[in-house]
Design an enzyme around this catalytic site. Structure first.
Site, PDB file in Angstrom:
ATOM      1  N   GLN A   1       4.659  -7.511  -3.465  1.00  0.00           N
ATOM      2  CA  GLN A   1       5.113  -6.134  -3.617  1.00  0.00           C
ATOM      3  C   GLN A   1       5.171  -5.417  -2.275  1.00  0.00           C
ATOM      4  OE1 GLN A   1       6.353  -4.410  -6.035  1.00  0.00           O
ATOM      5  NE2 GLN A   1       6.313  -2.387  -5.091  1.00  0.00           N
ATOM      6  N   GLU A   2       4.212  -5.669  -1.416  1.00  0.00           N
ATOM      7  CA  GLU A   2       4.120  -4.936  -0.155  1.00  0.00           C
ATOM      8  C   GLU A   2       5.194  -5.353   0.842  1.00  0.00           C
ATOM      9  OE1 GLU A   2       2.411  -2.459   0.819  1.00  0.00           O
ATOM     10  OE2 GLU A   2       0.758  -2.247  -0.589  1.00  0.00           O
TER      11      GLU A   2
END
Length: 658
Positions: A518-519
């Site tokens: 996600q990051e």
């Protein structure tokens, strides 16, 4: 990221130590050693260019025959002597490297040099409208065209450069001055840019542009700036109800400004002006959306409800979703149902609102409409998503992963990876020239069709260039190849971190994978606008504090670009959040994104009254809400990719009120 010679040697050793297998076979070892030798020769050649050592450069160039980055020696060598404008060498380089990344970069360098020295006849020769996007270079071109070409065409280009709400590059100043002297700036063009500047909040530019107006136009511009500073003037409706498109523009801009101070005043004023002006439909919709947004920001729920209910044709999806979420936060299921029914049909049939429609039926009507609720859950459960997994859990059925590998054959992958541009991108990545590596890759993949993008994604995956693999399959709009979309990247590092950190908390490798995915999409050199670095996007300040507690050595921010360091620190920080929030991954994920202080405040506001799904759906920050949902769903997918069944929520998470 570009590095100097000293940094190169250090990064090269780091890269090689992290990319070579721990125990290479006898067949692999010579290839690896050859690659290291070639990269070292490239660095020596680059130093020879810097030192002007032609003899060494010639010798090393011969030893690098066939090496993918050999063209970069030509690029670096010509770049060093560009100030002398060796036109013959420039022409030869641009011809030799036509339709390559370094050919386009060199053209940009040449144009910058020519423009800064006002060599405008030569500038026209080298300018390529199809590849040049930089404003400064476009201004140089229009100036060159005005001096030595078609002035009419040049001034047509100037209008596009002029009509922006910000100050343009200083390279545009001489062009604008010439255009104004030749009478190109009309009051109408001045007015349009003046209003663009106000809309962008650039008062200094607006004041400057107003100084070039005259007569009535100057007076209108002064009034517009006055309203910008004090939009409360618009409550004196009679003063601004004039049959003039300029007044209409002032009113629209001022009402948007007024809404930021008081959405209620803006709505009151709007009713007067809407009756007196013939606003375009898009203008009306844009202003009502702005007033609705400001009602929400000012926590005036009653005012927002009035706006929506009294505006017959108002159907802004974002606003109605916000109202539905506010009703959820109050557990007012009748109001939730009312607002969901106001959504466009396409939104109601998204798995998010299929799930909440089913929840409404259960809460409102119980067993009486259980079959209808189950039907909606089944529809939502067909999706591989947070809401799909929620719905499947409610029904007690298996998740729908829909894992279909992309149709890619081995020969196509081999041919794609052998393309010179791909080889250059790979080798640039290997030597730490990450900025140039990304540009080579982007250049190589531009214009690729669906199948070629999938093949490029497979190539990137085989090279361990995971973020390019993910982005390639997304660009190809093929979302069902879970191996490419959710790679088990840096598996040894992730597994080791979870073993060490998970002894005290509920940290598992799937959560680490999910957060990193996600990051950063597993881009180890990722850097956010806020300064967060690396795979798990750590702010240097957070990383330093975490390093002290974790006993991890962190000498400089650059260390966060190392996958092992970044994952070690990111996992430790994530474990501390799990510890703080009683091993609740919902809260830990929210805190990783928005900070633990904000999460603590949100919990204080809800007083542990909300079911977990309502709490997640009503997280105040859209980014954090989406973040938590993705991390939970990605954890399930990563467990599946690892051959494990993992529920979306653990028992403590599903039963705790937040």
């Amino acid at each position: 990221m570009s590095i100097d010679a000293k940094g190169f040697a250090l990064l090269l050793s780091l890269v090689l130590s992290s990319t070579l297998p721990a125990a290479a076979t006898s067949a692999e070892r010579p290839d690896a050693e050859y690659a290291v030798a070639q990269r070292e020769k490239l660095q020596s050649a680059r130093m020879a260019i810097a030192q002007g050592d032609r003899a060494s450069l010639a010798r090393i160039r011969g030893e690098l025959a066939g090496y993918p980055l050999l063209p970069y020696l030509d690029y670096w060598e010509l770049s060093k002597k560009l100030s002398r404008l060796p036109y013959g060498e420039i022409d030869s380089f641009l011809e030799q490297y036509r339709d390559t990344a370094i050919g386009d970069w060199m053209r940009v360098k040449v144009l910058r040099e020519l423009g800064s020295r006002q060599r405008f006849r030569a500038y026209l020769k080298y300018y390529d409208a199809g590849t040049i996007r930089r404003t400064s270079l476009r201004c140089y071109y229009a100036d060159a065209l005005a001096r030595h070409g078609d002035k009419t065409e040049a001034y047509r280009l100037v209008e596009d450069l002029w009509l922006v709400g910000h100050s343009q590059a200083e390279e545009c100043d001489p062009l604008f001055a010439r255009w104004i002297r030749d009478g190109g700036l009309t009051d109408e063009l001045a007015w349009r840019r003046h209003m663009l500047a106000l809309e962008a909040g650039n008062l200094d530019l607006a004041d400057y542009i107003a100084g070039k107006m005259s007569g009535e136009q100057a007076s209108l511009a002064a009034l517009a700036r006055s309203v910008h500073r004090d939009p409360g003037q618009l409550l004196n409706h009679q003063r601004f109800l004039r049959s003039s498109p300029h007044y209409r523009k002032i009113v629209l801009h001022g009402l948007g400004r007024l809404a930021r101070r008081s959405a209620e005043d803006a709505l009151t004023a709007w009713r007067h002006y809407d009756a007196g002006y013939l606003f375009e439909e898009n203008e009306r919709e844009a202003l009502l959306r702005e007033i609705a947004l400001q009602f929400a920001r000012q926590d005036n729920l009653d005012g927002l409800r009035v706006l929506v209910q009294q505006s017959e044709n108002f159907s802004d999806e974002r606003t109605i979703e916000w109202l539905a979420r506010q009703a959820l936060r109050e557990l007012d299921w009748a109001q939730v149902e009312f607002w969901i029914n106001r959504l466009p049909e396409s939104a109601r049939n998204h798995e998010r609102w299929l799930y909440w429609r089913a929840r409404v039926l259960e809460e409102q009507y119980g067993d009486a409409r259980q079959q209808e609720a189950a039907y909606l859950y089944r529809r939502a459960a067909q999706e591989r998503s947070y809401y799909g997994f929620l719905a499947a859990d409610t029904l007690g059925q298996n998740y729908s992963f829909v894992d279909r590998p992309a149709p890619i054959n081995a020969k196509a992958v081999e041919e794609m990876s052998a393309r010179p541009a791909m080889q250059r991108a790979r080798e640039l990545q290997a030597i730490g020239e990450l900025y140039h590596a990304r540009r080579e890759w982007n250049y190589a993949t531009r214009g690729m069709d669906h199948q070629q993008l999938l093949t490029a994604g497979k190539v990137a995956s085989s090279w361990g260039w995971y973020h390019k693999s993910i982005r390639s399959v997304l660009a190809a709009d093929y979302l069902d190849d879970l191996e490419l979309r959710f790679p088990l990247a840096f598996a040894d590092i992730v597994t080791d971190a979870s073993r060490r950190m998970g002894q005290q908390t509920a940290l598992d490798p799937y959560l680490i994978y999910a957060v990193a995915r996600q990051e950063s999409h597993f881009s180890h050199d990722a850097k956010s606008g806020a300064g967060a670095l690396g795979l798990m996007q750590l702010l240097p300040s957070t990383a330093r504090a975490t390093a002290r507690r974790a006993g991890v050595q962190l000498r400089r921010n650059w260390d966060l670009l190392s996958p092992s360091t970044n994952i070690a620190l990111g996992s430790f920080y994530l474990s501390t959040l799990l510890n703080r929030f009683d091993n609740n991954r919902i809260l830990a994920a929210a805190a990783y994104n928005a900070g633990p202080t904000r999460v603590a405040q949100w919990l204080k506001e809800t007083r542990q009254q909300l079911p977990y799904d309502v709490w997640i759906e009503t997280i105040p920050y859209h980014e954090t809400r989406k973040y938590v949902q993705n991390v939970l769903a990605y954890s399930v997918i990563y467990a599946y990719r690892s051959g494990t069944n993992l529920p979306l929520l653990r028992e403590n998470e599903a039963t705790t009120r937040l």
